[in-house]
Write an enzyme that holds these catalytic residues in place. Structure first.
Site, PDB file in Angstrom:
ATOM      1  N   GLU A  85      48.427 -49.076  -8.780  1.00  0.00           N
ATOM      2  CA  GLU A  85      49.075 -47.788  -9.049  1.00  0.00           C
ATOM      3  C   GLU A  85      48.728 -46.783  -7.946  1.00  0.00           C
ATOM      4  O   GLU A  85      49.566 -45.966  -7.560  1.00  0.00           O
ATOM      5  CB  GLU A  85      48.633 -47.259 -10.418  1.00  0.00           C
ATOM      6  CG  GLU A  85      49.654 -46.346 -11.054  1.00  0.00           C
ATOM      7  CD  GLU A  85      49.470 -46.285 -12.554  1.00  0.00           C
ATOM      8  OE1 GLU A  85      50.194 -47.012 -13.256  1.00  0.00           O
ATOM      9  OE2 GLU A  85      48.602 -45.546 -13.025  1.00  0.00           O
ATOM     10  N   CYS A 105      50.734 -47.768 -18.436  1.00  0.00           N
ATOM     11  CA  CYS A 105      49.854 -48.682 -19.190  1.00  0.00           C
ATOM     12  C   CYS A 105      49.968 -48.526 -20.702  1.00  0.00           C
ATOM     13  O   CYS A 105      49.427 -49.336 -21.433  1.00  0.00           O
ATOM     14  CB  CYS A 105      48.411 -48.572 -18.723  1.00  0.00           C
ATOM     15  SG  CYS A 105      47.873 -46.930 -18.415  1.00  0.00           S
ATOM     16  N   SER A 125      55.793 -46.161 -13.301  1.00  0.00           N
ATOM     17  CA  SER A 125      55.121 -47.127 -12.419  1.00  0.00           C
ATOM     18  C   SER A 125      55.560 -48.552 -12.735  1.00  0.00           C
ATOM     19  O   SER A 125      55.778 -48.906 -13.894  1.00  0.00           O
ATOM     20  CB  SER A 125      53.605 -47.005 -12.613  1.00  0.00           C
ATOM     21  OG  SER A 125      52.964 -48.089 -12.006  1.00  0.00           O
ATOM     22  N   GLU A 168      59.512 -59.706 -20.467  1.00  0.00           N
ATOM     23  CA  GLU A 168      59.003 -59.505 -19.095  1.00  0.00           C
ATOM     24  C   GLU A 168      57.623 -60.139 -18.901  1.00  0.00           C
ATOM     25  O   GLU A 168      57.222 -60.411 -17.776  1.00  0.00           O
ATOM     26  CB  GLU A 168      58.871 -58.008 -18.777  1.00  0.00           C
ATOM     27  CG  GLU A 168      60.178 -57.246 -18.672  1.00  0.00           C
ATOM     28  CD  GLU A 168      60.589 -56.617 -19.991  1.00  0.00           C
ATOM     29  OE1 GLU A 168      60.181 -57.108 -21.069  1.00  0.00           O
ATOM     30  OE2 GLU A 168      61.340 -55.632 -19.948  1.00  0.00           O
TER      31      GLU A 168
HETATM   32 FE1  SF4 Z   1      47.858 -45.458 -28.149  1.00  0.00          FE
HETATM   33 FE2  SF4 Z   1      49.230 -46.098 -25.963  1.00  0.00          FE
HETATM   34 FE3  SF4 Z   1      46.584 -46.518 -26.036  1.00  0.00          FE
HETATM   35 FE4  SF4 Z   1      48.235 -48.008 -27.494  1.00  0.00          FE
HETATM   36  S1  SF4 Z   1      48.144 -47.952 -25.254  1.00  0.00           S
HETATM   37  S2  SF4 Z   1      46.315 -47.088 -28.170  1.00  0.00           S
HETATM   38  S3  SF4 Z   1      49.838 -46.546 -28.082  1.00  0.00           S
HETATM   39  S4  SF4 Z   1      47.620 -44.538 -26.129  1.00  0.00           S
END
Ligand code: SF4
Length: 370
Positions: A85, A105, A125, A168
């Site tokens: 990134e 992410c 990204s 994906e």
């Molecule tokens: Fe929450 Fe996103 Fe972390 Fe999952 S990836 S715990 S949805 S902030």
């Protein structure tokens, strides 16, 4: 099997713990597992721990007793995300194209963007999440083996189950992450196994993904991705410089944090957002002309420490979890992702000529991503 509901409303998911037990019981199946940063500070009182300290060593010890063959830390995947990134951001800054760069992410944010702001997808990204980066390498390494390989990810998050099932992230129709187990489901599995958690001795995660950095660990709290990327971009890696990044407004539980940093002679405007309502407010401000270069988005308020897969926690406990990750960062003798020695061996080995295939993703249907 029981169902869990993601508070973002994105998905309804099932608990795959039974399937994981079946894989662990099968002598002909190799079962590997990765543990996300936020999980280590999420067990708390549910397993008779005193506070939201770093329980990674106890989790590893419990997983070994449950029969997992290899146990890895998702923080190593986070280091890969920081490197990729960081490179992507520098390229976009240099070309002044597709800015701001949104982080990718958090699968709940990616799905929210796909549904509500598809015009912003070129700004998201192309980096896979730390879970998917690590999983694609772990699975690829065992491709030539005849033994069945099941890879499990222990996550603070119900949306990760949906991410793992996306086309994906499948190879020949098989997901790189076969099963996602939430922190709550892990607690249940530890109880089912009859393991007395507090009587375990802490153990270390396995190589080759056993060396982690502080940058990777802080991914679990809002602002952590940004702080890790800023460490990567900083030319001064002294302790004082890294501390000054921490005090540049990226830490803390506020839903929207903004800061400006210098990169060379460029002023870089950064926003760190957690909670989807705050994201849409920020996007509306962008549409009214506000400029940003880098935006970190986490769907859960406070980041993954508050994920829907973690035991429910009030604000003070969530703050303690964040502090637990910053304390874990302090204990890491490597602070910056690019200094992780595993990265060098990965880029000179399995990733040679395959970075795009193994670490990136195209969320633009039918189009090539820049
Ligand atoms: Fe929450 Fe996103 Fe972390 Fe999952 S990836 S715990 S949805 S902030």
């Amino acid at each position: 099997q029981c169902a869990a509901v993601c508070p973002t409303g994105a998905i309804v998911v099932k608990n795959d713990a039974q399937k994981v037990w079946e894989a662990l019981d099968d002598m002909n199946t190799k079962v590997t597992v990765q543990i996300a940063p936020a999980v280590r500070v999420g067990l708390g009182k549910k397993l008779e721990l005193d506070a939201e300290g770093n329980a990674i060593g106890l989790i590893v010890a419990a997983l070994r007793r449950m029969g997992f063959d290899e146990i890895y830390d998702t923080s190593a995947g986070a280091d890969l995300t920081v490197l990729e990134e960081g490179n992507e951001f520098i390229k976009r800054l240099d070309k002044n194209s597709n800015l701001p760069l949104f982080t990718s992410c958090c699968p709940a944010w990616v799905q929210y963007c796909e549904k509500n702001y598809p015009e912003l997808l070129p700004n998201v990204s192309t980096c896979r999440s730390p879970m998917e980066m690590l999983a694609s390498i772990v699975k690829d390494q065992s491709n030539s083996s005849s033994r069945r390989h099941v890879h499990v990810a222990i996550m603070p998050c119900t949306a990760k189950k949906y991410e793992a099932a996306r086309d994906e992230f499948k190879v020949n129709g098989v997901p790189n992450v076969d099963y996602v187990i939430t922190t709550q489901e892990l607690i249940q599995m530890i109880r089912e196994a009859g393991i007395i958690f507090t009587e375990l001795e802490p153990e270390a995660v396995d190589m080759p993904f056993g060396t982690i950095t502080g940058a990777g660990v802080i991914f679990g709290v809002t602002g952590g991705v940004t702080e890790a990327v800023l460490r990567r971009l900083s030319t001064d890696k002294s302790k004082a410089s890294l501390m000054s990044i921490a005090y540049q407004g990226v830490r803390g539980m506020k839903g929207v944090k903004e800061t400006t940093v210098m990169y060379g002679d460029k002023e870089v405007k950064i926003a760190v957002v957690s909670g989807l309502k705050n994201v849409s407010d920020l996007i509306e401000r962008m549409k009214s002309g506000e400029h940003y270069d880098f935006i970190e988005v986490m769907a859960c308020p406070g980041g993954c420490i508050s994920g829907a897969g973690q035991p429910f926690a009030q604000k003070d406990i969530r703050e303690n979890r964040g502090n637990g990750l910053y304390a874990a960062d302090k204990l890491c003798n490597i602070k910056c992702s690019e200094e992780n020695p595993i990265m060098m061996s990965l880029y000179n080995g399995i990733l040679k000529g395959r970075v795009h295939d193994l670490l990136h993703v195209n969320y633009l249907p039918g189009k090539e991503h820049e």
